[in-house]
Design a protein around this motif. Structure first.
Motif, PDB file in Angstrom:
ATOM      1  N   ILE A  16       0.832  -1.206   0.000  1.00 31.58           N
ATOM      2  CA  ILE A  16       0.000   0.000   0.000  1.00 31.58           C
ATOM      3  C   ILE A  16       0.865   1.254   0.000  1.00 31.58           C
ATOM      4  O   ILE A  16       0.600   2.218  -0.730  1.00 31.58           O
ATOM      5  N   SER A  17       1.918   1.245   0.797  1.00 34.13           N
ATOM      6  CA  SER A  17       2.794   2.419   0.887  1.00 34.13           C
ATOM      7  C   SER A  17       3.519   2.697  -0.426  1.00 34.13           C
ATOM      8  O   SER A  17       3.943   3.832  -0.678  1.00 34.13           O
ATOM      9  N   ALA A  18       3.663   1.672  -1.259  1.00 37.14           N
ATOM     10  CA  ALA A  18       4.375   1.831  -2.533  1.00 37.14           C
ATOM     11  C   ALA A  18       3.450   2.231  -3.676  1.00 37.14           C
ATOM     12  O   ALA A  18       3.919   2.534  -4.776  1.00 37.14           O
ATOM     13  N   THR A  19       2.139   2.246  -3.449  1.00 33.55           N
ATOM     14  CA  THR A  19       1.212   2.591  -4.526  1.00 33.55           C
ATOM     15  C   THR A  19       1.327   4.072  -4.870  1.00 33.55           C
ATOM     16  O   THR A  19       1.604   4.909  -4.005  1.00 33.55           O
ATOM     17  N   VAL A  20       1.085   4.379  -6.149  1.00 32.24           N
ATOM     18  CA  VAL A  20       1.230   5.764  -6.608  1.00 32.24           C
ATOM     19  C   VAL A  20      -0.073   6.340  -7.162  1.00 32.24           C
ATOM     20  O   VAL A  20      -0.123   7.509  -7.538  1.00 32.24           O
ATOM     21  N   THR A  21      -1.121   5.524  -7.218  1.00 32.65           N
ATOM     22  CA  THR A  21      -2.435   6.019  -7.629  1.00 32.65           C
ATOM     23  C   THR A  21      -3.474   5.527  -6.628  1.00 32.65           C
ATOM     24  O   THR A  21      -3.270   4.523  -5.942  1.00 32.65           O
ATOM     25  N   SER A  22      -4.598   6.234  -6.571  1.00 28.93           N
ATOM     26  CA  SER A  22      -5.657   5.832  -5.640  1.00 28.93           C
ATOM     27  C   SER A  22      -6.226   4.469  -6.006  1.00 28.93           C
ATOM     28  O   SER A  22      -6.566   3.669  -5.129  1.00 28.93           O
ATOM     29  N   ALA A  23      -6.312   4.181  -7.308  1.00 21.60           N
ATOM     30  CA  ALA A  23      -6.839   2.882  -7.741  1.00 21.60           C
ATOM     31  C   ALA A  23      -5.945   1.746  -7.259  1.00 21.60           C
ATOM     32  O   ALA A  23      -6.429   0.693  -6.818  1.00 21.60           O
ATOM     33  N   GLU A  24      -4.633   1.954  -7.327  1.00 26.55           N
ATOM     34  CA  GLU A  24      -3.698   0.934  -6.851  1.00 26.55           C
ATOM     35  C   GLU A  24      -3.842   0.719  -5.348  1.00 26.55           C
ATOM     36  O   GLU A  24      -3.782  -0.413  -4.861  1.00 26.55           O
ATOM     37  N   THR A  25      -4.040   1.801  -4.614  1.00 30.25           N
ATOM     38  CA  THR A  25      -4.177   1.702  -3.157  1.00 30.25           C
ATOM     39  C   THR A  25      -5.423   0.916  -2.784  1.00 30.25           C
ATOM     40  O   THR A  25      -5.380   0.017  -1.932  1.00 30.25           O
ATOM     41  N   ILE A  26      -6.549   1.250  -3.414  1.00 27.54           N
ATOM     42  CA  ILE A  26      -7.800   0.552  -3.123  1.00 27.54           C
ATOM     43  C   ILE A  26      -7.688  -0.922  -3.498  1.00 27.54           C
ATOM     44  O   ILE A  26      -8.151  -1.805  -2.765  1.00 27.54           O
ATOM     45  N   GLU A  27      -7.040  -1.210  -4.614  1.00 27.93           N
ATOM     46  CA  GLU A  27      -6.877  -2.599  -5.048  1.00 27.93           C
ATOM     47  C   GLU A  27      -6.007  -3.383  -4.064  1.00 27.93           C
ATOM     48  O   GLU A  27      -6.325  -4.529  -3.711  1.00 27.93           O
ATOM     49  N   ALA A  28      -4.919  -2.774  -3.599  1.00 27.41           N
ATOM     50  CA  ALA A  28      -4.043  -3.452  -2.643  1.00 27.41           C
ATOM     51  C   ALA A  28      -4.774  -3.714  -1.331  1.00 27.41           C
ATOM     52  O   ALA A  28      -4.629  -4.783  -0.721  1.00 27.41           O
ATOM     53  N   LEU A  29      -5.581  -2.752  -0.893  1.00 27.48           N
ATOM     54  CA  LEU A  29      -6.361  -2.947   0.329  1.00 27.48           C
ATOM     55  C   LEU A  29      -7.417  -4.025   0.122  1.00 27.48           C
ATOM     56  O   LEU A  29      -7.652  -4.860   1.008  1.00 27.48           O
ATOM     57  N   ALA A  30      -8.053  -4.038  -1.049  1.00 24.50           N
ATOM     58  CA  ALA A  30      -9.085  -5.035  -1.345  1.00 24.50           C
ATOM     59  C   ALA A  30      -8.521  -6.450  -1.307  1.00 24.50           C
ATOM     60  O   ALA A  30      -9.172  -7.382  -0.810  1.00 24.50           O
ATOM     61  N   VAL A  31      -7.316  -6.617  -1.816  1.00 24.36           N
ATOM     62  CA  VAL A  31      -6.676  -7.940  -1.797  1.00 24.36           C
ATOM     63  C   VAL A  31      -6.451  -8.393  -0.359  1.00 24.36           C
ATOM     64  O   VAL A  31      -6.704  -9.547  -0.005  1.00 24.36           O
ATOM     65  N   PHE A  32      -6.008  -7.472   0.490  1.00 29.39           N
ATOM     66  CA  PHE A  32      -5.714  -7.828   1.879  1.00 29.39           C
ATOM     67  C   PHE A  32      -6.972  -8.212   2.650  1.00 29.39           C
ATOM     68  O   PHE A  32      -6.973  -9.180   3.418  1.00 29.39           O
ATOM     69  N   ILE A  33      -8.074  -7.484   2.458  1.00 31.93           N
ATOM     70  CA  ILE A  33      -9.266  -7.709   3.280  1.00 31.93           C
ATOM     71  C   ILE A  33     -10.039  -8.963   2.885  1.00 31.93           C
ATOM     72  O   ILE A  33     -10.900  -9.415   3.644  1.00 31.93           O
ATOM     73  N   GLU A  34      -9.736  -9.538   1.731  1.00 26.51           N
ATOM     74  CA  GLU A  34     -10.444 -10.750   1.297  1.00 26.51           C
ATOM     75  C   GLU A  34     -10.311 -11.877   2.316  1.00 26.51           C
ATOM     76  O   GLU A  34     -11.260 -12.627   2.562  1.00 26.51           O
ATOM     77  N   ALA A  35      -9.146 -12.007   2.915  1.00 23.96           N
ATOM     78  CA  ALA A  35      -8.909 -13.086   3.877  1.00 23.96           C
ATOM     79  C   ALA A  35      -9.757 -12.926   5.137  1.00 23.96           C
ATOM     80  O   ALA A  35      -9.912 -13.879   5.908  1.00 23.96           O
ATOM     81  N   TYR A  36     -10.326 -11.738   5.334  1.00 22.24           N
ATOM     82  CA  TYR A  36     -11.126 -11.465   6.526  1.00 22.24           C
ATOM     83  C   TYR A  36     -12.626 -11.492   6.223  1.00 22.24           C
ATOM     84  O   TYR A  36     -13.446 -11.194   7.089  1.00 22.24           O
ATOM     85  N   GLY A  37     -12.983 -11.816   4.990  1.00 26.43           N
ATOM     86  CA  GLY A  37     -14.387 -11.923   4.623  1.00 26.43           C
ATOM     87  C   GLY A  37     -14.996 -10.665   4.042  1.00 26.43           C
ATOM     88  O   GLY A  37     -16.219 -10.578   3.889  1.00 26.43           O
ATOM     89  N   PHE A  38     -14.170  -9.676   3.704  1.00 24.77           N
ATOM     90  CA  PHE A  38     -14.673  -8.429   3.131  1.00 24.77           C
ATOM     91  C   PHE A  38     -14.247  -8.313   1.669  1.00 24.77           C
ATOM     92  O   PHE A  38     -13.239  -8.880   1.255  1.00 24.77           O
ATOM     93  N   GLU A  39     -15.016  -7.526   0.912  1.00 27.26           N
ATOM     94  CA  GLU A  39     -14.673  -7.323  -0.492  1.00 27.26           C
ATOM     95  C   GLU A  39     -14.902  -5.894  -0.971  1.00 27.26           C
ATOM     96  O   GLU A  39     -14.313  -5.463  -1.954  1.00 27.26           O
ATOM     97  N   LYS A  40     -15.762  -5.150  -0.267  1.00 27.84           N
ATOM     98  CA  LYS A  40     -16.080  -3.792  -0.690  1.00 27.84           C
ATOM     99  C   LYS A  40     -15.500  -2.774   0.283  1.00 27.84           C
ATOM    100  O   LYS A  40     -15.458  -3.000   1.492  1.00 27.84           O
ATOM    101  N   ILE A  41     -15.083  -1.630  -0.267  1.00 29.85           N
ATOM    102  CA  ILE A  41     -14.418  -0.595   0.523  1.00 29.85           C
ATOM    103  C   ILE A  41     -15.067   0.757   0.255  1.00 29.85           C
ATOM    104  O   ILE A  41     -15.295   1.127  -0.900  1.00 29.85           O
ATOM    105  N   PHE A  42     -15.382   1.472   1.317  1.00 28.83           N
ATOM    106  CA  PHE A  42     -15.659   2.906   1.213  1.00 28.83           C
ATOM    107  C   PHE A  42     -14.656   3.600   2.115  1.00 28.83           C
ATOM    108  O   PHE A  42     -14.539   3.282   3.297  1.00 28.83           O
ATOM    109  N   LEU A  43     -13.936   4.551   1.565  1.00 24.79           N
ATOM    110  CA  LEU A  43     -12.888   5.242   2.310  1.00 24.79           C
ATOM    111  C   LEU A  43     -13.057   6.729   2.065  1.00 24.79           C
ATOM    112  O   LEU A  43     -13.082   7.172   0.920  1.00 24.79           O
ATOM    113  N   GLY A  44     -13.223   7.497   3.133  1.00 23.21           N
ATOM    114  CA  GLY A  44     -13.405   8.917   2.897  1.00 23.21           C
ATOM    115  C   GLY A  44     -13.438   9.762   4.141  1.00 23.21           C
ATOM    116  O   GLY A  44     -13.525   9.263   5.264  1.00 23.21           O
ATOM    117  N   GLN A  45     -13.359  11.071   3.914  1.00 22.98           N
ATOM    118  CA  GLN A  45     -13.490  12.044   4.986  1.00 22.98           C
ATOM    119  C   GLN A  45     -14.976  12.290   5.234  1.00 22.98           C
ATOM    120  O   GLN A  45     -15.781  12.278   4.306  1.00 22.98           O
TER     121      GLN A  45
END
Length: 242
Positions: A16-45
């Protein structure tokens, strides 16, 4: 759900720290959360969309476009109990916890996502001194059975993703709050304790007119309309002790 593996958490943080676009960051986070039973992300202020254009806030997700459009059209965040709880809470919580204490409109807002197969989720609140409150909300179609350790793992990685995106995409126009000077902080702190201008002047050993001018400057900095609003804003922005 899975055996603890600290290397997986560290690996996700590095990716995640190495990502350079928001799409890459969301994708990297999505891959990680799959093992915990999640697949969708909303991230915001968490800000009022009626007052702040979307381009001026951190607002990202991998939700279906139709769902995102529906929530924007209905200004869903203004009724969303998950958002309200995230502003006040420092700990992660389930969507069900927030829904249980919601108004009818709030429950409808939470239930909007059910038509898209997103029936369960968790919110991870994000709070920083130099930014507005935000959160990372994770959703899926199955209720996860998470241990405290697993929740902590998710929280750490969500924090890395959130603050990485905020730093990468910011600064946002309103993000950094105006800092009160030490004297302004003292005066507002005593005002919060119910002291009059005369009492504050006596305590601090300054003129009453100086107290008035100091509180006026503090109101201008925090865009407060009166004394009560000033105190509430200063507390909300962590400028004084509650």
């Amino acid at each position: 759900m899975h055996d603890y593996n600290g290397s997986a958490v560290l690996h996700a943080i590095r990716l995640i720290s190495a990502t350079v676009t928001s799409a890459e960051t969301i994708e990297a986070l999505a891959v990680f959360i799959e093992a915990y039973g999640f697949e969708k992300i909303f991230l915001g202020q968490l800000v009022n969309p009626m007052n702040v254009p979307l381009k001026d806030i951190l607002y990202l997700s991998n939700w279906p476009e139709e769902l995102k459009a529906a929530r924007r059209t209905r200004a869903a965040i203004l009724h969303d109990p998950i958002a309200f709880c995230a502003v006040r809470s420092k700990r992660p919580f389930s969507w069900a916890e927030a829904r249980a204490h919601a108004t009818r409109a709030g429950r409808r807002t939470v239930d909007m996502v059910h038509d898209y197969g997103i029936t369960h989720g968790m919110m991870f609140p994000m709070h920083a001194l130099e930014s507005v409150s935000g959160g990372v909300s994770l959703g899926g179609g199955v209720k996860p059975d998470l241990s405290p350790t697993e929740i902590a793992e998710l929280e750490i990685v969500c924090q890395v993703a959130y603050y990485h995106l905020e730093a990468m995409l910011g600064p946002f126009p309103y993000q950094k709050v105006a800092e009160l000077t030490p004297r302004e902080t003292e005066c507002v702190q005593f005002a919060a304790a119910g002291k009059s201008n005369w009492e504050i002047a006596h305590i601090l050993g300054i003129q009453e007119d100086t107290v008035k001018k100091t509180l006026r400057r503090a109101r201008d900095k925090l865009d407060a309309v009166n004394r009560a609003h000033l105190v509430a804003s200063a507390i909300a922005r962590h400028q004084i002790l509650p």
